[in-house]
Enzyme design. Structure first.
Site, PDB file in Angstrom:
ATOM      1  N   LYS A  14       0.841  -1.193   0.000  1.00  0.00           N
ATOM      2  CA  LYS A  14       0.000   0.000   0.000  1.00  0.00           C
ATOM      3  C   LYS A  14       0.886   1.256   0.000  1.00  0.00           C
ATOM      4  O   LYS A  14       2.100   1.173   0.232  1.00  0.00           O
ATOM      5  CB  LYS A  14      -0.938  -0.060   1.208  1.00  0.00           C
ATOM      6  CG  LYS A  14      -1.944  -1.235   1.119  1.00  0.00           C
ATOM      7  CD  LYS A  14      -2.818  -1.313   2.362  1.00  0.00           C
ATOM      8  CE  LYS A  14      -3.854  -2.425   2.225  1.00  0.00           C
ATOM      9  NZ  LYS A  14      -4.690  -2.547   3.462  1.00  0.00           N
ATOM     10  N   TYR A  18     -12.222  -2.880  -3.066  1.00  0.00           N
ATOM     11  CA  TYR A  18     -12.786  -2.979  -1.721  1.00  0.00           C
ATOM     12  C   TYR A  18     -14.317  -2.907  -1.715  1.00  0.00           C
ATOM     13  O   TYR A  18     -14.916  -2.533  -0.708  1.00  0.00           O
ATOM     14  CB  TYR A  18     -12.198  -1.880  -0.830  1.00  0.00           C
ATOM     15  CG  TYR A  18     -10.794  -2.177  -0.346  1.00  0.00           C
ATOM     16  CD1 TYR A  18     -10.510  -3.344   0.381  1.00  0.00           C
ATOM     17  CD2 TYR A  18      -9.742  -1.292  -0.598  1.00  0.00           C
ATOM     18  CE1 TYR A  18      -9.223  -3.613   0.829  1.00  0.00           C
ATOM     19  CE2 TYR A  18      -8.446  -1.566  -0.151  1.00  0.00           C
ATOM     20  CZ  TYR A  18      -8.208  -2.722   0.569  1.00  0.00           C
ATOM     21  OH  TYR A  18      -6.935  -2.994   1.019  1.00  0.00           O
ATOM     22  N   PHE A  71     -15.364   3.167   7.472  1.00  0.00           N
ATOM     23  CA  PHE A  71     -14.016   3.563   7.079  1.00  0.00           C
ATOM     24  C   PHE A  71     -13.765   3.483   5.571  1.00  0.00           C
ATOM     25  O   PHE A  71     -12.686   3.825   5.094  1.00  0.00           O
ATOM     26  CB  PHE A  71     -12.961   2.726   7.822  1.00  0.00           C
ATOM     27  CG  PHE A  71     -13.114   1.228   7.627  1.00  0.00           C
ATOM     28  CD1 PHE A  71     -12.642   0.597   6.499  1.00  0.00           C
ATOM     29  CD2 PHE A  71     -13.753   0.458   8.612  1.00  0.00           C
ATOM     30  CE1 PHE A  71     -12.785  -0.772   6.317  1.00  0.00           C
ATOM     31  CE2 PHE A  71     -13.903  -0.922   8.435  1.00  0.00           C
ATOM     32  CZ  PHE A  71     -13.420  -1.532   7.289  1.00  0.00           C
ATOM     33  N   ARG A 125      -1.272 -14.653   4.120  1.00  0.00           N
ATOM     34  CA  ARG A 125      -1.994 -13.961   5.198  1.00  0.00           C
ATOM     35  C   ARG A 125      -1.280 -14.150   6.532  1.00  0.00           C
ATOM     36  O   ARG A 125      -1.303 -13.266   7.378  1.00  0.00           O
ATOM     37  CB  ARG A 125      -3.450 -14.399   5.243  1.00  0.00           C
ATOM     38  CG  ARG A 125      -4.125 -13.980   3.931  1.00  0.00           C
ATOM     39  CD  ARG A 125      -5.541 -13.564   3.922  1.00  0.00           C
ATOM     40  NE  ARG A 125      -6.218 -13.074   5.037  1.00  0.00           N
ATOM     41  CZ  ARG A 125      -6.825 -11.871   5.066  1.00  0.00           C
ATOM     42  NH1 ARG A 125      -6.712 -11.042   4.047  1.00  0.00           N
ATOM     43  NH2 ARG A 125      -7.527 -11.518   6.108  1.00  0.00           N
ATOM     44  N   THR A 147      -5.227  -7.811  10.561  1.00  0.00           N
ATOM     45  CA  THR A 147      -5.610  -6.537   9.942  1.00  0.00           C
ATOM     46  C   THR A 147      -5.124  -5.338  10.766  1.00  0.00           C
ATOM     47  O   THR A 147      -4.581  -4.380  10.217  1.00  0.00           O
ATOM     48  CB  THR A 147      -7.147  -6.465   9.809  1.00  0.00           C
ATOM     49  OG1 THR A 147      -7.585  -7.593   9.024  1.00  0.00           O
ATOM     50  CG2 THR A 147      -7.580  -5.176   9.133  1.00  0.00           C
ATOM     51  N   ARG A 183       2.788  -6.779   9.138  1.00  0.00           N
ATOM     52  CA  ARG A 183       2.048  -5.729   9.858  1.00  0.00           C
ATOM     53  C   ARG A 183       2.515  -5.624  11.302  1.00  0.00           C
ATOM     54  O   ARG A 183       2.597  -4.524  11.864  1.00  0.00           O
ATOM     55  CB  ARG A 183       0.548  -6.005   9.782  1.00  0.00           C
ATOM     56  CG  ARG A 183      -0.034  -5.713   8.398  1.00  0.00           C
ATOM     57  CD  ARG A 183      -1.449  -6.231   8.296  1.00  0.00           C
ATOM     58  NE  ARG A 183      -2.114  -5.884   7.044  1.00  0.00           N
ATOM     59  CZ  ARG A 183      -3.250  -6.447   6.630  1.00  0.00           C
ATOM     60  NH1 ARG A 183      -3.825  -7.388   7.368  1.00  0.00           N
ATOM     61  NH2 ARG A 183      -3.796  -6.075   5.489  1.00  0.00           N
ATOM     62  N   ASN A 186      -1.916  -0.075   7.196  1.00  0.00           N
ATOM     63  CA  ASN A 186      -1.378  -1.398   7.538  1.00  0.00           C
ATOM     64  C   ASN A 186      -0.513  -2.029   6.447  1.00  0.00           C
ATOM     65  O   ASN A 186      -0.358  -3.239   6.374  1.00  0.00           O
ATOM     66  CB  ASN A 186      -2.494  -2.331   8.029  1.00  0.00           C
ATOM     67  CG  ASN A 186      -3.520  -2.630   6.961  1.00  0.00           C
ATOM     68  OD1 ASN A 186      -3.391  -2.175   5.819  1.00  0.00           O
ATOM     69  ND2 ASN A 186      -4.527  -3.400   7.303  1.00  0.00           N
ATOM     70  N   HIS A 204      -1.678  -5.512   1.407  1.00  0.00           N
ATOM     71  CA  HIS A 204      -2.910  -6.277   1.173  1.00  0.00           C
ATOM     72  C   HIS A 204      -2.561  -7.692   0.719  1.00  0.00           C
ATOM     73  O   HIS A 204      -1.603  -7.891  -0.026  1.00  0.00           O
ATOM     74  CB  HIS A 204      -3.757  -5.613   0.072  1.00  0.00           C
ATOM     75  CG  HIS A 204      -4.832  -6.520  -0.456  1.00  0.00           C
ATOM     76  ND1 HIS A 204      -6.039  -6.685   0.184  1.00  0.00           N
ATOM     77  CD2 HIS A 204      -4.856  -7.365  -1.522  1.00  0.00           C
ATOM     78  CE1 HIS A 204      -6.768  -7.575  -0.486  1.00  0.00           C
ATOM     79  NE2 HIS A 204      -6.070  -8.003  -1.526  1.00  0.00           N
ATOM     80  N   GLU A 213      -9.073 -10.343  -7.894  1.00  0.00           N
ATOM     81  CA  GLU A 213      -8.205  -9.179  -7.713  1.00  0.00           C
ATOM     82  C   GLU A 213      -7.100  -9.125  -8.764  1.00  0.00           C
ATOM     83  O   GLU A 213      -6.756  -8.048  -9.254  1.00  0.00           O
ATOM     84  CB  GLU A 213      -7.620  -9.198  -6.295  1.00  0.00           C
ATOM     85  CG  GLU A 213      -8.687  -8.958  -5.234  1.00  0.00           C
ATOM     86  CD  GLU A 213      -8.261  -9.307  -3.812  1.00  0.00           C
ATOM     87  OE1 GLU A 213      -9.083  -9.152  -2.895  1.00  0.00           O
ATOM     88  OE2 GLU A 213      -7.102  -9.756  -3.613  1.00  0.00           O
TER      89      GLU A 213
HETATM   90  P1  DAT Z   1      -7.428  -7.369   5.522  1.00  0.00           P
HETATM   91  O1  DAT Z   1      -6.671  -6.301   4.758  1.00  0.00           O
HETATM   92  O2  DAT Z   1      -6.655  -7.875   6.689  1.00  0.00           O
HETATM   93  O3  DAT Z   1      -7.935  -8.467   4.620  1.00  0.00           O
HETATM   94  P2  DAT Z   1     -10.182  -6.397   5.575  1.00  0.00           P
HETATM   95  O4  DAT Z   1     -10.351  -7.069   4.275  1.00  0.00           O
HETATM   96  O5  DAT Z   1     -11.151  -6.717   6.666  1.00  0.00           O
HETATM   97  O6  DAT Z   1      -8.711  -6.656   6.180  1.00  0.00           O
HETATM   98  O7  DAT Z   1     -10.206  -4.817   5.391  1.00  0.00           O
HETATM   99  C1  DAT Z   1      -9.559  -4.251   4.274  1.00  0.00           C
HETATM  100  C2  DAT Z   1      -8.787  -3.044   4.729  1.00  0.00           C
HETATM  101  O8  DAT Z   1      -9.682  -2.070   5.283  1.00  0.00           O
HETATM  102  C3  DAT Z   1      -7.774  -3.301   5.848  1.00  0.00           C
HETATM  103  O9  DAT Z   1      -6.548  -3.784   5.374  1.00  0.00           O
HETATM  104  C4  DAT Z   1      -7.637  -1.937   6.453  1.00  0.00           C
HETATM  105  C5  DAT Z   1      -9.031  -1.364   6.323  1.00  0.00           C
HETATM  106  N1  DAT Z   1      -9.763  -1.580   7.586  1.00  0.00           N
HETATM  107  C6  DAT Z   1     -10.345  -2.720   7.997  1.00  0.00           C
HETATM  108  N2  DAT Z   1     -10.920  -2.570   9.203  1.00  0.00           N
HETATM  109  C7  DAT Z   1     -10.681  -1.281   9.558  1.00  0.00           C
HETATM  110  C8  DAT Z   1     -11.007  -0.493  10.684  1.00  0.00           C
HETATM  111  N3  DAT Z   1     -11.697  -0.993  11.717  1.00  0.00           N
HETATM  112  N4  DAT Z   1     -10.584   0.794  10.689  1.00  0.00           N
HETATM  113  C9  DAT Z   1      -9.906   1.322   9.664  1.00  0.00           C
HETATM  114  N5  DAT Z   1      -9.562   0.623   8.559  1.00  0.00           N
HETATM  115  C10 DAT Z   1      -9.945  -0.654   8.514  1.00  0.00           C
HETATM  116 MG    MG Z   2      -9.349  -8.380   3.083  1.00  0.00          MG
END
Ligand code: DAT
Ligand code: MG
Length: 151
Positions: free
Chosen positions: A11, A51, A59, A87, A93, A104, A114, A117, A128
């Site tokens: 990212k 996303y 968010f 992962r 996350t 992370r 973070n 991805h 993707e």
């Molecule tokens: P991951 O990237 O671990 O697969 P995710 O798919 O649930 O997590 O969410 C995608 C992204 O969205 C994540 O990398 C960061 C952001 N995100 C997720 N939960 C969040 C939160 N509670 N506050 C802020 N950003 C968040």
């Molecule tokens: Mg995800």
């Protein structure tokens, strides 16, 4: 373990902080094969589509802004069980909760920054990859595993 492909993306914060080499090294030394790689400034529509499952989350607008705030490094990594393994390498996350030793866990403190991805399922991986890479951008090659695997 089935051979899979994962879409891995460094990212904008990871790129700006100079973590590109460090992150690629972790996937390389684990033994996965790099099938695609590019530095890319994502348009807003692509970040939104990537996303789209999170559209209703509070968010989401900030998340999309963050992903387009600077260049990302788009990668395809292939190998047996790469989806789950990537992962694990990436960690939870929320970087505050991610184990030390994960990307992370080692490099972040906020979910909103973070670093990286990784696809969460083989189907999402293929979805993707199709979203971020064009036909012809992926290279078909086989990594020589003679010194890595027992078979
Ligand atoms: P991951 O990237 O671990 O697969 P995710 O798919 O649930 O997590 O969410 C995608 C992204 O969205 C994540 O990398 C960061 C952001 N995100 C997720 N939960 C969040 C939160 N509670 N506050 C802020 N950003 C968040
Ligand atoms: Mg995800």
């Amino acid at each position: 373990q089935a051979v899979e492909r994962s879409y891995i993306m460094i990212k904008p914060d990871g790129v700006q902080r100079g973590l590109v080499g460090e992150i690629i090294t972790r996937f390389e030394r684990k033994g996965f094969s790099l099938k695609g790689l590019k530095l890319f400034q994502a348009p807003k529509e692509l970040a939104e589509e990537h996303y789209s499952e999170l559209k209703e989350r509070p968010f989401y607008p900030e998340l999309v802004k963050y992903i387009v705030s600077g260049p990302v490094v788009c990668m395809v990594w292939e190998g047996p069980g790469v989806i789950a393994s990537a992962r694990k390498l990436i960690g939870a996350t929320n970087p505050l909760l991610a184990e030390p030793g994960t990307i992370r866990g080692d490099f972040g403190i906020q979910s909103g920054r973070n670093v990286i991805h990784g696809s969460d399922s083989p189907d999402n991986g293929e979805r993707e990859i199709a979203l971020w890479f064009k036909e012809g951008e992926l290279v078909e090659w086989t990594r020589n595993r003679t010194h890595m695997l027992a078979f």
